[in-house]
Design a protein around this motif. Structure first.
Motif, PDB file in Angstrom:
ATOM      1  N   LYS A   1       0.859  -1.184   0.000  1.00 37.09           N
ATOM      2  CA  LYS A   1       0.000   0.000   0.000  1.00 37.09           C
ATOM      3  C   LYS A   1       0.893   1.230   0.000  1.00 37.09           C
ATOM      4  O   LYS A   1       2.049   1.186   0.412  1.00 37.09           O
ATOM      5  CB  LYS A   1      -0.925  -0.002   1.203  1.00 37.09           C
ATOM      6  N   ALA A   2       0.338   2.334  -0.497  1.00 38.15           N
ATOM      7  CA  ALA A   2       1.111   3.558  -0.586  1.00 38.15           C
ATOM      8  C   ALA A   2       1.456   4.040   0.814  1.00 38.15           C
ATOM      9  O   ALA A   2       0.703   3.867   1.762  1.00 38.15           O
ATOM     10  CB  ALA A   2       0.300   4.620  -1.327  1.00 38.15           C
ATOM     11  N   GLY A   3       2.648   4.653   0.923  1.00 34.92           N
ATOM     12  CA  GLY A   3       3.082   5.166   2.216  1.00 34.92           C
ATOM     13  C   GLY A   3       2.494   6.532   2.486  1.00 34.92           C
ATOM     14  O   GLY A   3       1.557   6.981   1.814  1.00 34.92           O
ATOM     15  N   VAL A   4       3.070   7.206   3.440  1.00 35.38           N
ATOM     16  CA  VAL A   4       2.663   8.565   3.780  1.00 35.38           C
ATOM     17  C   VAL A   4       3.308   9.512   2.772  1.00 35.38           C
ATOM     18  O   VAL A   4       4.524   9.471   2.571  1.00 35.38           O
ATOM     19  CB  VAL A   4       3.092   8.928   5.213  1.00 35.38           C
ATOM     20  N   THR A   5       2.503  10.340   2.150  1.00 38.03           N
ATOM     21  CA  THR A   5       2.995  11.227   1.104  1.00 38.03           C
ATOM     22  C   THR A   5       2.977  12.663   1.574  1.00 38.03           C
ATOM     23  O   THR A   5       1.935  13.178   1.996  1.00 38.03           O
ATOM     24  CB  THR A   5       2.121  11.102  -0.157  1.00 38.03           C
ATOM     25  N   GLN A   6       4.137  13.300   1.476  1.00 34.45           N
ATOM     26  CA  GLN A   6       4.240  14.713   1.831  1.00 34.45           C
ATOM     27  C   GLN A   6       4.635  15.522   0.610  1.00 34.45           C
ATOM     28  O   GLN A   6       5.519  15.116  -0.152  1.00 34.45           O
ATOM     29  CB  GLN A   6       5.288  14.932   2.926  1.00 34.45           C
ATOM     30  N   THR A   7       3.976  16.639   0.440  1.00 35.00           N
ATOM     31  CA  THR A   7       4.326  17.538  -0.659  1.00 35.00           C
ATOM     32  C   THR A   7       4.344  18.972  -0.157  1.00 35.00           C
ATOM     33  O   THR A   7       3.588  19.329   0.764  1.00 35.00           O
ATOM     34  CB  THR A   7       3.302  17.427  -1.817  1.00 35.00           C
ATOM     35  N   PRO A   8       5.202  19.824  -0.722  1.00 35.78           N
ATOM     36  CA  PRO A   8       6.280  19.446  -1.633  1.00 35.78           C
ATOM     37  C   PRO A   8       7.450  18.837  -0.854  1.00 35.78           C
ATOM     38  O   PRO A   8       7.448  18.843   0.369  1.00 35.78           O
ATOM     39  CB  PRO A   8       6.659  20.784  -2.255  1.00 35.78           C
ATOM     40  N   ARG A   9       8.443  18.347  -1.524  1.00 30.54           N
ATOM     41  CA  ARG A   9       9.630  17.790  -0.852  1.00 30.54           C
ATOM     42  C   ARG A   9      10.565  18.902  -0.397  1.00 30.54           C
ATOM     43  O   ARG A   9      11.177  18.821   0.663  1.00 30.54           O
ATOM     44  CB  ARG A   9      10.382  16.858  -1.801  1.00 30.54           C
ATOM     45  N   TYR A  10      10.671  19.938  -1.214  1.00 29.01           N
ATOM     46  CA  TYR A  10      11.548  21.060  -0.898  1.00 29.01           C
ATOM     47  C   TYR A  10      10.811  22.363  -1.168  1.00 29.01           C
ATOM     48  O   TYR A  10       9.968  22.439  -2.068  1.00 29.01           O
ATOM     49  CB  TYR A  10      12.824  21.029  -1.748  1.00 29.01           C
ATOM     50  N   LEU A  11      11.148  23.353  -0.374  1.00 30.18           N
ATOM     51  CA  LEU A  11      10.468  24.633  -0.478  1.00 30.18           C
ATOM     52  C   LEU A  11      11.413  25.730  -0.009  1.00 30.18           C
ATOM     53  O   LEU A  11      12.066  25.591   1.039  1.00 30.18           O
ATOM     54  CB  LEU A  11       9.231  24.589   0.420  1.00 30.18           C
ATOM     55  N   ILE A  12      11.488  26.798  -0.774  1.00 32.40           N
ATOM     56  CA  ILE A  12      12.253  27.968  -0.339  1.00 32.40           C
ATOM     57  C   ILE A  12      11.296  29.148  -0.274  1.00 32.40           C
ATOM     58  O   ILE A  12      10.592  29.436  -1.249  1.00 32.40           O
ATOM     59  CB  ILE A  12      13.416  28.274  -1.301  1.00 32.40           C
ATOM     60  N   LYS A  13      11.272  29.794   0.878  1.00 32.96           N
ATOM     61  CA  LYS A  13      10.377  30.930   1.078  1.00 32.96           C
ATOM     62  C   LYS A  13      11.172  32.092   1.667  1.00 32.96           C
ATOM     63  O   LYS A  13      12.256  31.914   2.235  1.00 32.96           O
ATOM     64  CB  LYS A  13       9.238  30.555   2.044  1.00 32.96           C
ATOM     65  N   THR A  14      10.577  33.249   1.576  1.00 31.42           N
ATOM     66  CA  THR A  14      11.193  34.469   2.101  1.00 31.42           C
ATOM     67  C   THR A  14      10.576  34.811   3.455  1.00 31.42           C
ATOM     68  O   THR A  14       9.387  34.542   3.673  1.00 31.42           O
ATOM     69  CB  THR A  14      10.988  35.626   1.119  1.00 31.42           C
ATOM     70  N   ARG A  15      11.379  35.381   4.317  1.00 30.25           N
ATOM     71  CA  ARG A  15      10.871  35.833   5.616  1.00 30.25           C
ATOM     72  C   ARG A  15       9.599  36.645   5.440  1.00 30.25           C
ATOM     73  O   ARG A  15       9.518  37.511   4.566  1.00 30.25           O
ATOM     74  CB  ARG A  15      11.913  36.713   6.316  1.00 30.25           C
ATOM     75  N   GLY A  16       8.635  36.395   6.297  1.00 31.61           N
ATOM     76  CA  GLY A  16       7.381  37.130   6.256  1.00 31.61           C
ATOM     77  C   GLY A  16       6.294  36.461   5.421  1.00 31.61           C
ATOM     78  O   GLY A  16       5.103  36.771   5.591  1.00 31.61           O
TER      79      GLY A  16
END
Lengths: 119, 113
Positions: A1-16
């Motif tokens: 069975k499918a495992g636990v899926t998290q999205t996105p894998r990587y993320l870059i954000k700016t302060r605020g």
């Protein structure tokens, strides 16, 4: 069975800015917990959802919030991002919530995580 | 909030040797103790969940024991193999709808061929 899926894998954000992370649990699992890992720290508990209700919350500011949908998928949101929010965010699912000790045989099933970088 | 300590922080072991490491936790308000293996670039994988004093669980070459009266658990690996290289995490749960699992910082195990 499918495992636990998290999205996105990587993320870059700016302060605020704000960010939303998603977690789809294993089919049939109704409990989703979220954890944060920062360098030098163990996994720290953020919150737990079961049947669309937040059951427990860790010691994090109100900028961290979450929700769970009727299909047990969960999202967590961080508003007004700070540099210190840069971390690996893991979600974990189980059949039952913590009040049941999680799954007494199998513990929790973790996703691969979302690596958030705040610049 | 529980305080969960793991030792040692890191460990280098020769392939074929056996090893063990420790997880300590407050013995009061104990409900469950979890062990996870976390390999680089993968998800933490559940090894054992233990609840009863004197519990001993085994999975292949890996076993764990639990002493709730004195607040510690040992994880043993017999005949270490390179694929055992990982970070081993323990986590305690105090029950009563408290703060979720409290994790230790882990023992980073490196198996040297």
């Amino acid at each position: 069975k499918a495992g636990v899926t998290q999205t996105p894998r990587y993320l870059i954000k700016t302060r605020g800015q704000q960010v939303t992370l998603s977690c789809s649990p294993i089919s049939g699992h109704r409990s989703v917990s979220w954890y944060q890992q920062t360098p030098g720290q163990g996994l720290q508990f953020l919150f737990e959802y079961f049947s669309e209700t937040q059951r427990n919350k860790g010691n994090f500011p109100g900028r961290f919030s979450g929700r769970q949908f009727s299909n047990s998928r969960s999202e967590m949101n961080v508003s007004t991002l700070e540099l210190g929010d840069s971390a690996l965010y893991l979600c974990a699912s189980s059949l039952l919530p913590h009040s049941g000790g999680g799954d007494k045989d199998y513990g929790y099933t973790f996703g691969s995580g979302t690596r958030l970088t705040v610049v | 909030i529980l305080n969960v300590e793991q030792s040692p922080q890191s460990l280098h072991v020769q392939e074929g040797d056996s090893t063990n490491f420790t997880c300590s936790f407050p013995s009061s308000n104990f409900y469950a103790l979890h062990w996870y293996r976390w390999e680089t670039a993968k998800s933490p994988e559940a090894l054992f969940v233990m609840t009863l004093n004197g519990d001993e669980k085994k999975k292949g070459r890996i076993s764990a024991t639990l002493n709730t009266k004195e607040g510690y658990s040992y994880l043993y690996i017999k005949g270490s193999q390179p694929e055992d290289s990982a970070t081993y995490l323990c986590a305690a749960y105090s029950g009563g709808g408290a703060d979720g699992l409290t994790f230790g910082k882990g023992t980073h195990l490196i198996i040297q061929p």
